[in-house]
Design a protein around this motif. Structure first.
Motif, PDB file in Angstrom:
ATOM      1  N   ARG A 191       1.330  12.075  15.762  1.00  0.00           N
ATOM      2  CA  ARG A 191       2.032  12.717  14.647  1.00  0.00           C
ATOM      3  C   ARG A 191       3.174  11.836  14.146  1.00  0.00           C
ATOM      4  NH1 ARG A 191       1.087  17.438  17.875  1.00  0.00           N
ATOM      5  NH2 ARG A 191       3.133  17.184  18.872  1.00  0.00           N
ATOM      6  N   ALA A 192       3.873  11.171  15.087  1.00  0.00           N
ATOM      7  CA  ALA A 192       4.966  10.272  14.688  1.00  0.00           C
ATOM      8  C   ALA A 192       4.435   9.079  13.901  1.00  0.00           C
ATOM      9  CB  ALA A 192       5.724   9.801  15.926  1.00  0.00           C
ATOM     10  N   ALA A 193       3.266   8.574  14.306  1.00  0.00           N
ATOM     11  CA  ALA A 193       2.672   7.454  13.569  1.00  0.00           C
ATOM     12  C   ALA A 193       2.340   7.866  12.140  1.00  0.00           C
ATOM     13  CB  ALA A 193       1.422   6.960  14.285  1.00  0.00           C
ATOM     14  N   PHE A 194       1.812   9.083  11.966  1.00  0.00           N
ATOM     15  CA  PHE A 194       1.513   9.575  10.625  1.00  0.00           C
ATOM     16  C   PHE A 194       2.796   9.794   9.826  1.00  0.00           C
ATOM     17  CE2 PHE A 194      -2.763  10.468  12.115  1.00  0.00           C
ATOM     18  CZ  PHE A 194      -3.516  10.298  10.963  1.00  0.00           C
ATOM     19  N   ASP A 195       3.855  10.246  10.502  1.00  0.00           N
ATOM     20  CA  ASP A 195       5.115  10.502   9.803  1.00  0.00           C
ATOM     21  C   ASP A 195       5.780   9.210   9.348  1.00  0.00           C
ATOM     22  OD1 ASP A 195       4.783  13.200  10.183  1.00  0.00           O
ATOM     23  OD2 ASP A 195       6.014  13.287  12.008  1.00  0.00           O
ATOM     24  N   GLN A 196       5.696   8.169  10.167  1.00  0.00           N
ATOM     25  CA  GLN A 196       6.368   6.910   9.849  1.00  0.00           C
ATOM     26  C   GLN A 196       5.614   6.088   8.811  1.00  0.00           C
ATOM     27  OE1 GLN A 196       9.443   5.736  11.082  1.00  0.00           O
ATOM     28  NE2 GLN A 196       9.551   7.896  11.682  1.00  0.00           N
ATOM     29  N   LEU A 197       4.295   6.233   8.772  1.00  0.00           N
ATOM     30  CA  LEU A 197       3.481   5.420   7.877  1.00  0.00           C
ATOM     31  C   LEU A 197       2.642   6.307   6.969  1.00  0.00           C
ATOM     32  CD1 LEU A 197       2.146   2.769  10.437  1.00  0.00           C
ATOM     33  CD2 LEU A 197       4.024   2.476   8.827  1.00  0.00           C
ATOM     34  N   ASP A 198       2.350   5.790   5.805  1.00  0.00           N
ATOM     35  CA  ASP A 198       1.426   6.472   4.904  1.00  0.00           C
ATOM     36  C   ASP A 198       0.010   6.017   5.277  1.00  0.00           C
ATOM     37  OD1 ASP A 198       0.217   7.848   2.918  1.00  0.00           O
ATOM     38  OD2 ASP A 198       1.326   6.922   1.261  1.00  0.00           O
ATOM     39  N   LEU A 199      -0.494   6.554   6.391  1.00  0.00           N
ATOM     40  CA  LEU A 199      -1.760   6.076   6.943  1.00  0.00           C
ATOM     41  C   LEU A 199      -2.940   6.221   5.986  1.00  0.00           C
ATOM     42  CD1 LEU A 199      -1.578   7.116  10.703  1.00  0.00           C
ATOM     43  CD2 LEU A 199      -1.321   4.865   9.695  1.00  0.00           C
ATOM     44  N   PRO A 200      -3.066   7.301   5.204  1.00  0.00           N
ATOM     45  CA  PRO A 200      -4.202   7.344   4.261  1.00  0.00           C
ATOM     46  C   PRO A 200      -4.220   6.161   3.286  1.00  0.00           C
ATOM     47  CG  PRO A 200      -3.254   9.526   4.513  1.00  0.00           C
ATOM     48  CD  PRO A 200      -2.333   8.581   5.224  1.00  0.00           C
ATOM     49  N   VAL A 201      -3.039   5.770   2.789  1.00  0.00           N
ATOM     50  CA  VAL A 201      -2.983   4.632   1.869  1.00  0.00           C
ATOM     51  C   VAL A 201      -3.311   3.338   2.591  1.00  0.00           C
ATOM     52  CG1 VAL A 201      -1.469   3.280   0.367  1.00  0.00           C
ATOM     53  CG2 VAL A 201      -1.329   5.775   0.355  1.00  0.00           C
ATOM     54  N   LEU A 202      -2.795   3.171   3.813  1.00  0.00           N
ATOM     55  CA  LEU A 202      -3.085   1.962   4.584  1.00  0.00           C
ATOM     56  C   LEU A 202      -4.565   1.871   4.911  1.00  0.00           C
ATOM     57  CD1 LEU A 202      -0.055   1.853   7.068  1.00  0.00           C
ATOM     58  CD2 LEU A 202      -0.268   0.840   4.800  1.00  0.00           C
ATOM     59  N   PHE A 203      -5.155   3.006   5.293  1.00  0.00           N
ATOM     60  CA  PHE A 203      -6.592   3.027   5.563  1.00  0.00           C
ATOM     61  C   PHE A 203      -7.381   2.679   4.296  1.00  0.00           C
ATOM     62  CE2 PHE A 203      -8.283   4.076   9.615  1.00  0.00           C
ATOM     63  CZ  PHE A 203      -7.256   4.655  10.341  1.00  0.00           C
ATOM     64  N   ILE A 209      -4.989  -5.297  -5.345  1.00  0.00           N
ATOM     65  CA  ILE A 209      -5.579  -5.189  -4.011  1.00  0.00           C
ATOM     66  C   ILE A 209      -6.660  -6.243  -3.799  1.00  0.00           C
ATOM     67  CG2 ILE A 209      -7.438  -3.567  -4.582  1.00  0.00           C
ATOM     68  CD1 ILE A 209      -6.697  -2.066  -1.995  1.00  0.00           C
ATOM     69  N   ALA A 210      -7.170  -6.804  -4.906  1.00  0.00           N
ATOM     70  CA  ALA A 210      -8.152  -7.880  -4.789  1.00  0.00           C
ATOM     71  C   ALA A 210      -7.571  -9.110  -4.103  1.00  0.00           C
ATOM     72  CB  ALA A 210      -8.684  -8.254  -6.172  1.00  0.00           C
ATOM     73  N   THR A 223      -1.785  -3.219   4.411  1.00  0.00           N
ATOM     74  CA  THR A 223      -2.939  -2.785   5.190  1.00  0.00           C
ATOM     75  C   THR A 223      -2.501  -2.220   6.539  1.00  0.00           C
ATOM     76  OG1 THR A 223      -3.204  -5.009   6.106  1.00  0.00           O
ATOM     77  CG2 THR A 223      -4.450  -4.479   4.112  1.00  0.00           C
ATOM     78  N   LEU A 224      -3.463  -1.727   7.273  1.00  0.00           N
ATOM     79  CA  LEU A 224      -3.165  -1.054   8.530  1.00  0.00           C
ATOM     80  C   LEU A 224      -2.510  -1.967   9.570  1.00  0.00           C
ATOM     81  CD1 LEU A 224      -3.472   1.837   9.480  1.00  0.00           C
ATOM     82  CD2 LEU A 224      -5.676   1.245  10.471  1.00  0.00           C
ATOM     83  N   PRO A 225      -2.994  -3.195   9.816  1.00  0.00           N
ATOM     84  CA  PRO A 225      -2.321  -4.052  10.804  1.00  0.00           C
ATOM     85  C   PRO A 225      -0.857  -4.322  10.469  1.00  0.00           C
ATOM     86  CG  PRO A 225      -4.499  -4.908  10.320  1.00  0.00           C
ATOM     87  CD  PRO A 225      -4.245  -3.816   9.334  1.00  0.00           C
ATOM     88  N   VAL A 226      -0.557  -4.521   9.189  1.00  0.00           N
ATOM     89  CA  VAL A 226       0.832  -4.757   8.793  1.00  0.00           C
ATOM     90  C   VAL A 226       1.661  -3.505   9.005  1.00  0.00           C
ATOM     91  CG1 VAL A 226       2.354  -5.430   6.901  1.00  0.00           C
ATOM     92  CG2 VAL A 226       0.105  -6.489   7.122  1.00  0.00           C
ATOM     93  N   GLY A 227       1.120  -2.355   8.670  1.00  0.00           N
ATOM     94  CA  GLY A 227       1.841  -1.104   8.855  1.00  0.00           C
ATOM     95  C   GLY A 227       2.120  -0.802  10.316  1.00  0.00           C
ATOM     96  N   ILE A 228       1.141  -1.082  11.184  1.00  0.00           N
ATOM     97  CA  ILE A 228       1.345  -0.835  12.611  1.00  0.00           C
ATOM     98  C   ILE A 228       2.460  -1.716  13.165  1.00  0.00           C
ATOM     99  CG2 ILE A 228       0.261  -1.074  14.886  1.00  0.00           C
ATOM    100  CD1 ILE A 228      -2.342  -0.197  13.592  1.00  0.00           C
TER     101      ILE A 228
END
Length: 289
Positions: free
Chosen positions: A57-69, A151-152, A236-241
């Motif tokens: 839940r904290a990971a979802f709160d800190q990051l906009d995971l749907p956009v990163l995905f 995004i390209a 992207t997801l790796p950068v967000g993590i």
């Protein structure tokens, strides 16, 4: 000789390799469920005291995971699709078509495998920045940010892969020329020969190349970080993590990072489980050819 005298040695090597591979993955999963203060303490505890989903839940709160995905999926799909298409077409041309300079082009493709990809990241970035008529640029590539705001930009440097061309070419060489000639006599053009005869026979190798490309593109960090500094909307997801390491509570930093990693690994794991039959077959065939 050693294998016959000590048959148990092969099993020992396989089991040892499996343990060394699986234990870090399980440790990542277990750490993602640990509570505050549990990670990094001595003596080390493999299992958490209680399986808690608060890190997710904290990971979802800190990051906009749907956009990163979404960004990761779009970039990975573009790269994987392009690599499969270009590698298959170029591999067919280099393996089955005769034209001046074919061997030189193949050696040129092999030479690209000698250089690490990040060596060209700065030139690639400058090319995208000065791309004409994009991102506010004029016809001469001045005045704006070019394709770096799109995004390209995440996929552009990886659309063609030298290893993919080499792999497909080496496999296609073994396809009998008589089969292709028979199709040409029946009136099939080169594209029809490639699509109807060559592609079906190379399906296991295509799946193998697709999985390898998917994993590399999904985990790409350096280029994605460079592009996201110009436009955070394409992160992207790796950068967000990586940003999760700046979590305000230091006692929960590592469990939350591990929770983010588990979420990022799930698509790769699911894809591999669905296509493992073709992947194993492709590895065996590419080795035999």
């Amino acid at each position: 000789m050693i294998r016959r005298r000590f048959p148990w040695l092969s099993y020992l090597v396989v089991v040892t390799g499996a343990v060394l591979t699986v234990v870090p993955f399980l440790d990542m999963v277990m750490t993602s469920f640990k509570g505050p203060g549990e990670s990094g303490t001595l003596p080390y505890r493999f299992l958490p005291e209680a399986f808690d989903l608060s890190n997710y839940r904290a990971a979802f709160d800190q990051l906009d995971l749907p956009v990163l995905f979404r960004n990761s999926v779009i970039a990975t799909a573009l790269i994987t699709g392009s690599v499969l298409l270009t590698s298959s077409l170029a591999g067919y041309a280099l393996a089955k078509l005769r034209f001046p300079g074919r061997d030189f082009i193949f050696r040129l493709v092999l030479s690209t495998m000698m250089f690490p990809p990040f060596l060209f990241f700065i030139p690639h970035f400058l090319i995208l920045v000065h791309w004409p008529l994009a991102g506010g640029n004029d016809l001469f590539g001045r005045g704006g940010a070019g394709l770096t705001v799109s995004i390209a930009a995440l996929a552009m440097p990886f659309l063609v892969n030298g290893f993919g061309i080499f792999l497909m070419r080496q496999f296609m060489v073994s396809i009998p020329d008589e089969v292709l000639e028979a199709a040409r006599i029946d009136g099939a053009g080169e594209f029809a020969v490639w699509w109807r005869i060559v592609v079906p026979q190379t399906k296991p190798v295509l799946v193998t190349l697709g999985l390898l490309t998917f994993v590399d593109a999904w985990n790409e960090y350096i280029w994605a970080l460079l592009v996201s500094t110009a436009n955070p909307d394409v992160m992207t997801l790796p950068v967000g993590i990586q940003l999760l390491q700046d979590y305000v509570d230091p006692t929960r930093t590592m469990p939350i990072v591990m929770a983010g990693l588990v979420l990022s690994i799930l698509p790769v794991l699911i894809l591999f489980l669905l296509l493992q039959k073709y992947y194993i077959r492709g590895v065996m065939l590419s080795g035999l050819k």
